[in-house]
Design a protein around this motif. Sequence first.
Motif, mmCIF file in Angstrom:
data_model
loop_
_atom_site.group_PDB
_atom_site.id
_atom_site.type_symbol
_atom_site.label_atom_id
_atom_site.label_comp_id
_atom_site.label_asym_id
_atom_site.label_seq_id
_atom_site.Cartn_x
_atom_site.Cartn_y
_atom_site.Cartn_z
ATOM 1 N N SER A 36 -12.277 11.074 3.778
ATOM 2 C CA SER A 36 -11.289 11.439 2.779
ATOM 3 C C SER A 36 -9.927 10.900 3.205
ATOM 4 O O SER A 36 -9.713 10.538 4.367
ATOM 5 C CB SER A 36 -11.218 12.958 2.622
ATOM 6 N N ILE A 37 -8.985 10.870 2.271
ATOM 7 C CA ILE A 37 -7.641 10.394 2.590
ATOM 8 C C ILE A 37 -6.965 11.279 3.643
ATOM 9 O O ILE A 37 -6.351 10.751 4.587
ATOM 10 C CB ILE A 37 -6.800 10.268 1.304
ATOM 11 N N PRO A 38 -7.070 12.618 3.565
ATOM 12 C CA PRO A 38 -6.487 13.446 4.627
ATOM 13 C C PRO A 38 -7.088 13.164 6.005
ATOM 14 O O PRO A 38 -6.368 13.178 7.013
ATOM 15 C CB PRO A 38 -6.801 14.875 4.172
ATOM 16 N N GLU A 39 -8.397 12.889 6.073
ATOM 17 C CA GLU A 39 -9.021 12.568 7.357
ATOM 18 C C GLU A 39 -8.476 11.260 7.918
ATOM 19 O O GLU A 39 -8.233 11.145 9.127
ATOM 20 C CB GLU A 39 -10.544 12.477 7.185
ATOM 21 N N LEU A 40 -8.267 10.287 7.051
ATOM 22 C CA LEU A 40 -7.706 9.014 7.501
ATOM 23 C C LEU A 40 -6.259 9.190 7.951
ATOM 24 O O LEU A 40 -5.835 8.596 8.951
ATOM 25 C CB LEU A 40 -7.787 7.980 6.379
ATOM 26 N N GLU A 41 -5.496 9.988 7.225
ATOM 27 C CA GLU A 41 -4.106 10.254 7.617
ATOM 28 C C GLU A 41 -4.058 10.956 8.972
ATOM 29 O O GLU A 41 -3.179 10.654 9.797
ATOM 30 C CB GLU A 41 -3.405 11.101 6.557
ATOM 31 N N ALA A 42 -4.994 11.869 9.214
ATOM 32 C CA ALA A 42 -5.025 12.585 10.492
ATOM 33 C C ALA A 42 -5.331 11.624 11.637
ATOM 34 O O ALA A 42 -4.721 11.701 12.716
ATOM 35 C CB ALA A 42 -6.066 13.703 10.437
ATOM 36 N N GLU A 61 -15.513 4.024 4.417
ATOM 37 C CA GLU A 61 -15.726 3.988 2.981
ATOM 38 C C GLU A 61 -14.778 5.006 2.344
ATOM 39 O O GLU A 61 -14.571 6.090 2.892
ATOM 40 C CB GLU A 61 -17.168 4.373 2.632
ATOM 41 N N VAL A 62 -14.199 4.639 1.212
ATOM 42 C CA VAL A 62 -13.390 5.590 0.450
ATOM 43 C C VAL A 62 -13.867 5.582 -0.996
ATOM 44 O O VAL A 62 -14.376 4.575 -1.495
ATOM 45 C CB VAL A 62 -11.884 5.263 0.510
ATOM 46 N N VAL A 63 -13.723 6.718 -1.633
ATOM 47 C CA VAL A 63 -14.142 6.873 -3.021
ATOM 48 C C VAL A 63 -13.007 7.534 -3.791
ATOM 49 O O VAL A 63 -12.389 8.488 -3.311
ATOM 50 C CB VAL A 63 -15.419 7.734 -3.126
ATOM 51 N N GLY A 64 -12.713 7.023 -4.975
ATOM 52 C CA GLY A 64 -11.663 7.605 -5.794
ATOM 53 C C GLY A 64 -11.517 6.858 -7.100
ATOM 54 O O GLY A 64 -12.293 5.941 -7.403
ATOM 55 N N ALA A 65 -10.530 7.241 -7.880
ATOM 56 C CA ALA A 65 -10.278 6.607 -9.176
ATOM 57 C C ALA A 65 -9.223 5.520 -9.022
ATOM 58 O O ALA A 65 -8.231 5.690 -8.309
ATOM 59 C CB ALA A 65 -9.818 7.653 -10.188
ATOM 60 N N SER A 117 -8.346 -14.783 -11.135
ATOM 61 C CA SER A 117 -8.387 -13.348 -10.864
ATOM 62 C C SER A 117 -6.994 -12.882 -10.472
ATOM 63 O O SER A 117 -6.261 -13.599 -9.777
ATOM 64 C CB SER A 117 -9.366 -13.031 -9.723
ATOM 65 N N SER A 118 -6.636 -11.688 -10.889
ATOM 66 C CA SER A 118 -5.361 -11.113 -10.447
ATOM 67 C C SER A 118 -5.460 -10.808 -8.963
ATOM 68 O O SER A 118 -6.535 -10.482 -8.455
ATOM 69 C CB SER A 118 -5.054 -9.832 -11.227
ATOM 70 N N ASN A 119 -4.356 -10.952 -8.256
ATOM 71 C CA ASN A 119 -4.380 -10.670 -6.811
ATOM 72 C C ASN A 119 -3.436 -9.542 -6.417
ATOM 73 O O ASN A 119 -3.199 -9.314 -5.233
ATOM 74 C CB ASN A 119 -4.059 -11.940 -6.009
ATOM 75 N N ALA A 120 -2.895 -8.843 -7.410
ATOM 76 C CA ALA A 120 -2.003 -7.726 -7.104
ATOM 77 C C ALA A 120 -2.803 -6.545 -6.556
ATOM 78 O O ALA A 120 -3.934 -6.290 -6.979
ATOM 79 C CB ALA A 120 -1.258 -7.298 -8.371
ATOM 80 N N GLY A 121 -2.225 -5.843 -5.610
ATOM 81 C CA GLY A 121 -2.871 -4.668 -5.069
ATOM 82 C C GLY A 121 -2.829 -3.506 -6.050
ATOM 83 O O GLY A 121 -2.095 -3.513 -7.037
ATOM 84 N N PHE A 122 -3.637 -2.501 -5.779
ATOM 85 C CA PHE A 122 -3.621 -1.274 -6.563
ATOM 86 C C PHE A 122 -3.951 -0.131 -5.613
ATOM 87 O O PHE A 122 -3.732 -0.249 -4.402
ATOM 88 C CB PHE A 122 -4.576 -1.350 -7.761
ATOM 89 N N ALA A 123 -4.419 0.972 -6.105
ATOM 90 C CA ALA A 123 -4.713 2.118 -5.242
ATOM 91 C C ALA A 123 -5.926 2.860 -5.776
ATOM 92 O O ALA A 123 -6.391 2.604 -6.897
ATOM 93 C CB ALA A 123 -3.505 3.069 -5.179
ATOM 94 N N VAL A 124 -6.457 3.762 -4.963
ATOM 95 C CA VAL A 124 -7.422 4.748 -5.447
ATOM 96 C C VAL A 124 -6.821 6.120 -5.183
ATOM 97 O O VAL A 124 -6.105 6.322 -4.191
ATOM 98 C CB VAL A 124 -8.815 4.617 -4.788
ATOM 99 N N ILE A 125 -7.102 7.039 -6.074
ATOM 100 C CA ILE A 125 -6.526 8.375 -6.009
ATOM 101 C C ILE A 125 -7.643 9.405 -5.987
ATOM 102 O O ILE A 125 -8.624 9.271 -6.732
ATOM 103 C CB ILE A 125 -5.559 8.597 -7.198
ATOM 104 N N ASP A 126 -7.528 10.418 -5.126
ATOM 105 C CA ASP A 126 -8.569 11.441 -5.050
ATOM 106 C C ASP A 126 -8.261 12.602 -5.996
ATOM 107 O O ASP A 126 -7.261 12.595 -6.718
ATOM 108 C CB ASP A 126 -8.781 11.918 -3.609
ATOM 109 N N ILE A 132 -4.483 5.969 -1.646
ATOM 110 C CA ILE A 132 -4.548 4.982 -0.574
ATOM 111 C C ILE A 132 -4.528 3.613 -1.234
ATOM 112 O O ILE A 132 -5.158 3.397 -2.284
ATOM 113 C CB ILE A 132 -5.811 5.175 0.296
ATOM 114 N N GLY A 133 -3.759 2.695 -0.672
ATOM 115 C CA GLY A 133 -3.636 1.369 -1.253
ATOM 116 C C GLY A 133 -4.912 0.552 -1.118
ATOM 117 O O GLY A 133 -5.707 0.761 -0.195
#
Length: 259
Positions: A36-42, A61-65, A117-126, A132-133
Amino acid sequence: MWIAGAILIVAGVAAFFFMQHTKKELHAMIGTETLSIPELEAERTASDELGAKGSFRKTTEVVGAAHPRPEGVLTAELSKQECVWYRYTVEREYEHVEYRDGDRRTRRRTEKMADHSSNAGFAVIDEAGRTIGVDPGGERPDKPEQVIDRFEPHEGGRGSVELFGIKLPSFGGGNRTIGYKYKEWIVRPGQRLYILGEVHDKIGPLVIGKPSESGHFIMSTRSEAELRKSRETQHKLLALGTVAGVVIGLGLVVAGIVS
């Protein structure tokens, strides 16, 4: 006969290397933990406390929208849909005229005019709104949504066509343009994503992208379970192709030499 056999052997060897790559991807998914994002931040905080600020690296691995970058959503070039990633291709279909032994032959052919293809970054949100970017790094997501697949006949024979204000070259030499095929794929904001890659803090905030050294990078609109099943099926088919190609190919080569 031996030529066909040699081609089958080459195809079998190619299938073997694809099979090995598929197997490694499958093992990477099985062996990598989803955090999870909190685990990665820790873990990043612990790394900072050890004096390694900016040097955090973690394969996970990360999962999100899918979530837009701070600058906002992208607009897909062809469909004008809002998205976080897009890709489009333009293919020209034309009649190729050639002369052999005094005969005029016309064949329908295709050539790729554009693939972007677009090369701009985006994020996933939990679910809790933490982000996380994501740095695509030029890679294409697995199974994006296709929003355009159309063919437009070209009026005017050998004339040129304009795309996004850019005039594509005209063609002569008897090659009559039949038309253009347009395709476009996007990832919309809110699309559920599975991502396997390396998380780092080189620019400050956590970002997941291609591993800095060896490793796999997968972005997919499919779940991990769906991806694993797909890779398992692909591995079995490639294994069969490897055996069939080499065995049948060797048989044809031997038969061709003996005959």
